[in-house]
Design an enzyme around this catalytic site. Structure first.
Site, PDB file in Angstrom:
ATOM      1  CG  ASP A   1      -2.145   0.875   1.480  1.00  0.00           C
ATOM      2  OD1 ASP A   1      -2.565   1.623   0.112  1.00  0.00           O
ATOM      3  OD2 ASP A   1      -2.898   1.786   2.128  1.00  0.00           O
ATOM      4  N   GLY A   2       0.559   2.379  -0.911  1.00  0.00           N
ATOM      5  CA  GLY A   2       1.049   3.546  -0.688  1.00  0.00           C
ATOM      6  C   GLY A   2       1.707   4.370  -1.841  1.00  0.00           C
ATOM      7  CG  ASN A   3       1.939   1.628  -5.111  1.00  0.00           C
ATOM      8  OD1 ASN A   3       3.103   1.371  -4.263  1.00  0.00           O
ATOM      9  ND2 ASN A   3       2.080   0.926  -6.067  1.00  0.00           N
TER      10      ASN A   3
ATOM     11  CD1 TRP B   1       7.444   7.001  -2.842  1.00  0.00           C
ATOM     12  CD2 TRP B   1       6.648   6.619  -4.232  1.00  0.00           C
ATOM     13  NE1 TRP B   1       7.727   6.697  -2.777  1.00  0.00           N
ATOM     14  CE2 TRP B   1       8.199   7.093  -4.147  1.00  0.00           C
ATOM     15  CE3 TRP B   1       6.600   7.124  -5.856  1.00  0.00           C
ATOM     16  CZ2 TRP B   1       9.196   6.936  -5.698  1.00  0.00           C
ATOM     17  CZ3 TRP B   1       7.719   6.876  -6.697  1.00  0.00           C
ATOM     18  CH2 TRP B   1       8.902   6.412  -6.551  1.00  0.00           C
TER      19      TRP B   1
ATOM     20  CG  HIS C   1       0.176   2.228  -9.351  1.00  0.00           C
ATOM     21  ND1 HIS C   1      -0.021   1.521  -7.854  1.00  0.00           N
ATOM     22  CD2 HIS C   1      -1.108   3.040  -9.371  1.00  0.00           C
ATOM     23  CE1 HIS C   1      -1.442   2.403  -7.305  1.00  0.00           C
ATOM     24  NE2 HIS C   1      -2.385   3.237  -8.691  1.00  0.00           N
TER      25      HIS C   1
ATOM     26  CG  LEU D   1       9.136 -17.310  -3.647  1.00  0.00           C
ATOM     27  CD1 LEU D   1       8.647 -17.154  -2.578  1.00  0.00           C
ATOM     28  CD2 LEU D   1       9.292 -15.848  -3.652  1.00  0.00           C
TER      29      LEU D   1
ATOM     30  NE  ARG E   1      -8.192   0.948   5.297  1.00  0.00           N
ATOM     31  CZ  ARG E   1      -7.419   2.521   5.164  1.00  0.00           C
ATOM     32  NH1 ARG E   1      -7.850   2.864   6.763  1.00  0.00           N
ATOM     33  NH2 ARG E   1      -7.038   2.869   4.405  1.00  0.00           N
TER      34      ARG E   1
ATOM     35  CB  SER F   1      -8.044  -3.491   3.024  1.00  0.00           C
ATOM     36  OG  SER F   1      -7.297  -2.457   4.279  1.00  0.00           O
TER      37      SER F   1
HETATM   38  C1  IPE Z   1      -5.571  -3.015  -0.019  1.00  0.00           C
HETATM   39  O1  IPE Z   1      -5.367  -1.498  -0.115  1.00  0.00           O
HETATM   40  C2  IPE Z   1      -5.620  -3.099  -1.492  1.00  0.00           C
HETATM   41  C3  IPE Z   1      -4.223  -3.695  -2.535  1.00  0.00           C
HETATM   42  C4  IPE Z   1      -2.669  -3.172  -1.666  1.00  0.00           C
HETATM   43  C5  IPE Z   1      -4.071  -4.451  -3.898  1.00  0.00           C
HETATM   44  P1  IPE Z   1      -6.414  -0.899  -1.141  1.00  0.00           P
HETATM   45  O2  IPE Z   1      -6.078   1.160  -0.463  1.00  0.00           O
HETATM   46  O3  IPE Z   1      -7.340  -0.711  -1.638  1.00  0.00           O
HETATM   47  O4  IPE Z   1      -6.765   0.177   0.882  1.00  0.00           O
HETATM   48  P2  IPE Z   1      -8.208   1.408   1.445  1.00  0.00           P
HETATM   49  O5  IPE Z   1      -9.010   1.674   0.320  1.00  0.00           O
HETATM   50  O6  IPE Z   1      -7.089   1.569   2.365  1.00  0.00           O
HETATM   51  O7  IPE Z   1      -8.205   0.337   2.513  1.00  0.00           O
HETATM   52  C1  IPE Z   2      -1.471   0.188  -3.427  1.00  0.00           C
HETATM   53  O1  IPE Z   2      -1.269   1.248  -3.678  1.00  0.00           O
HETATM   54  C2  IPE Z   2      -1.457  -0.126  -5.186  1.00  0.00           C
HETATM   55  C3  IPE Z   2      -2.656  -0.615  -5.375  1.00  0.00           C
HETATM   56  C4  IPE Z   2      -4.648  -0.987  -4.582  1.00  0.00           C
HETATM   57  C5  IPE Z   2      -3.305  -1.025  -6.505  1.00  0.00           C
HETATM   58  P1  IPE Z   2      -2.721   2.354  -3.362  1.00  0.00           P
HETATM   59  O2  IPE Z   2      -2.766   2.924  -4.508  1.00  0.00           O
HETATM   60  O3  IPE Z   2      -3.733   1.479  -2.586  1.00  0.00           O
HETATM   61  O4  IPE Z   2      -1.467   3.936  -2.345  1.00  0.00           O
HETATM   62  P2  IPE Z   2      -2.735   4.354  -1.693  1.00  0.00           P
HETATM   63  O5  IPE Z   2      -2.833   3.801  -0.643  1.00  0.00           O
HETATM   64  O6  IPE Z   2      -3.626   5.632  -2.540  1.00  0.00           O
HETATM   65  O7  IPE Z   2      -1.034   5.566  -1.518  1.00  0.00           O
HETATM   66 MG    MG Z   3      -3.976   2.477  -0.531  1.00  0.00          MG
END
Ligand code: IPE
Ligand code: IPE
Ligand code: MG
Length: 255
Positions: free
Chosen positions: A23-25, A28, A40, A134, A197, A199
């Protein structure tokens, strides 16, 4: 230094299965004044590094949450960009997977994926199916509630057709109908980017997993961060409902 941390890992006590919510792309990228897709795109570099790190350590299973069922509701340009990135990455990486003896698996609602992505994935699954190192499990168009719904439907169908006796249904039956039926439950679950969380990720399978949360955004997550998570995992006492005293007396009895 990564090597210093690596030397702190007890290789006899590695988690068999690590699951990661990458998470967090988006944040970032935004923090760098860029489009979410830029995040991403850079997240793929982390995937490469972590897959390599797990393969080097000899981890049996790595599950990566790449795209959730709910992520289909994101803006069309982001969804389209993610699908293209997925196909592009798989096409480029499949030879590296083979070189490193990594077997690819996919869990999720594949029917939701565009046809070109489904075909590309199937090809990669076939090309890596003989590998014995793996197991890399990509959770794509995956959500736990989708998986549980699917399992319940199939159990109901098999009961109706007389293939299983409802009286005989046990936890093992449920396990067999999950998308993860061939994999052990994750022992360590990592989520990046400071969100605390689950998710909709592996709700059933994470019952006794150790949870590790880090503020590091996924595109910055590297082997060192993985090693830190594993060291943290190795310093925890996993009780599985028992008391700490029971565990130490059991250890004394078996030693
Ligand atoms: C969870 O991240 C799904 C993936 C990392 C693929 P999300 O960014 O979609 O989750 P929420 O919306 O913060 O719960
Ligand atoms: C996780 O990063 C990748 C996917 C859910 C596909 P996000 O796209 O959720 O990045 P944030 O949480 O919005 O920063
Ligand atoms: Mg996210």
């Amino acid at each position: 230094m990564p090597e210093d941390l690596l030397s702190k890992i007890d290789t006899s006590k590695l988690p068999h299965h690590i699951a990661i919510i990458m998470d967090g792309n988006g944040r970032w990228a935004r923090e760098k004044g860029q489009d979410r897709l830029y995040g991403h795109f850079h997240g793929v570099e982390s995937v490469r590094d972590i897959v390599e790190g797990c393969a080097e350590l000899g981890i049996g299973y790595l599950t990566l949450y790449a795209f959730s069922t709910e992520n289909w509701d994101r803006p069309k340009n982001e969804v389209d960009g993610l699908m293209e990135l997925l196909v592009d990455t798989i096409r480029k990486e499949v030879s590296i997977l083979n070189k490193n003896n990594i077997k690819l698996h996919v869990i999720g609602d594949k029917d939701m994926l565009p046809e070109y992505a489904r075909n590309e994935l199937q090809e990669a699954l076939d090309m890596t199916s003989q590998n014995t190192g793996l197991n890399l499990v990509m959770a794509l168009s995956y959500s736990s509630r989708w998986e549980l719904l699917n399992a319940v439907k199939h159990i109901a169908i098999d009961v109706k057709e007389g293939k299983i006796d409802p009286e005989q249904i046990d936890q093992n039956t449920i396990q067999q109908y999950l998308a993860t039926s061939n994999f052990p439950d994750p022992e360590l679950m990592i989520r990046t980017s400071g969100e605390y969380r689950i998710s909709n990720f592996l709700l059933y399978q994470l019952a006794y997993a150790e949870l590790y949360f880090t503020n590091t955004r996924w595109p910055d997550f590297r082997k060192v961060n993985l090693y830190e998570a594993i060291i943290d995992f190795q310093n925890r006492e996993r009780r599985f409902g028992k008391t700490g005293d029971q565990l130490t007396s059991n250890a004394a009895l078996t030693s």
